[in-house]
Design a protein around this motif. Sequence first.
Motif, short mmCIF file in Angstrom:
data_model
loop_
_atom_site.label_atom_id
_atom_site.label_comp_id
_atom_site.label_asym_id
_atom_site.label_seq_id
_atom_site.Cartn_x
_atom_site.Cartn_y
_atom_site.Cartn_z
N SER A 156 48.29 -65.46 25.05
CA SER A 156 48.02 -66.15 23.79
C SER A 156 47.24 -67.45 23.99
N SER A 158 43.85 -69.69 25.02
CA SER A 158 42.45 -69.46 24.65
C SER A 158 41.75 -68.58 25.68
N LEU A 161 43.03 -64.89 25.16
CA LEU A 161 42.42 -64.27 23.99
C LEU A 161 40.95 -63.92 24.26
N GLN A 165 38.95 -60.00 24.39
CA GLN A 165 37.69 -59.64 23.74
C GLN A 165 36.64 -59.19 24.75
N LEU A 187 49.05 -60.96 19.25
CA LEU A 187 48.26 -60.44 20.37
C LEU A 187 47.72 -59.05 20.05
N ALA A 190 44.88 -59.53 17.86
CA ALA A 190 43.73 -60.09 18.59
C ALA A 190 43.00 -59.03 19.41
N THR A 300 39.17 -68.52 18.94
CA THR A 300 40.38 -68.76 18.15
C THR A 300 40.78 -70.22 18.25
N GLY A 324 45.57 -69.83 20.97
CA GLY A 324 44.16 -70.20 20.99
C GLY A 324 43.95 -71.65 21.36
#
Length: 332
Positions: A156, A158, A161, A165, A187, A190, A300, A324
Amino acid sequence: MTRTVRFHELGGPDVLRLEDVEVGAPGPGELLIRVDAIGLNRAEVLFRSGHYIEQVKEFPARLGAEAAGVVEAVGEGVAGFAAGQPVSVVPAFSMNDYAVYADRAVVPAAAVVHRPEGLGAVEGAAVWMPYLTAYGALVEVGGMRAGDTVVLTAASSSVGLAAIQIAQRVGAVPIATTRTSAKKDALLAAGAAEVIVTEEEDVVERVRDLTQGRGAEFVFDAIAGPGVTDLARAVAPGGTLFLYGALSGEPTPYPGFELGMPALNMRTYTLYETTTDPQRLRRAEAFVASGLRTGAFRPTVDRTFGLDEIAEAHRYMEAGNQIGKIVVTVDH
């Protein structure tokens, strides 16, 4: 004179002071930046308290390595930048030499990237450290490819996350771990393919189940400490355990011999491997900017604070409840 955050002794958030300091003109290879937003990183908490990989050389000391703003002046020998351009500062220097917790800051031009069109200051201060850290380790160094599985601790954060991606973008499978179930839904939302709640589930068993017994090609760990032995058990033969943080604060063993000398790669990583190498930074900047343009990457931001709330912002970061990035905005 410019408002600058300084501290005159090591300690907690209360040692931070907002003081008027002369900023000066940029020298050769430097830029003067009007700072509009500052990205907070745990490195600054550790530097302020004397627990970072680098110690404070002299007081009063300054903080900050990630920011977004506008170029105000260009130093001798700097090409590619002009006054008025929106930019971001990436962590690529010692906070003993430069710092960005201020209204204005002189920084090395080599640590500055152009801010993609449409990316505001807050997002521009939230994007580079997380994405460069995850990209640099997993893609540039690790060579993560489609079909690979990556296990992410402190997912969780930054960086966690961003790693979710990035894994999605290259076709890899991100498995997030989190201590309690409080952040599980966030999560999954995300983009995590699976979430392992470590207080309730056996990480090794779950990773093995999710990979048909193979294990994960990558584990991207921000915690270190004794837990690396279990994480190493979850790594596929020939896979890599990256250690990019040490949140546990405990000694970190090398588990290879205890586990019977498997084909385990285990290495530390900091984003300086990417940001201080011009070619790697060029590739990373292109990768991240491309993801931002397509919408694949969405930085985020958990919460923003004002510059005069910097001590409160540090207390909030130390509490560890954010999902984030924490960003400090600067009013002019």
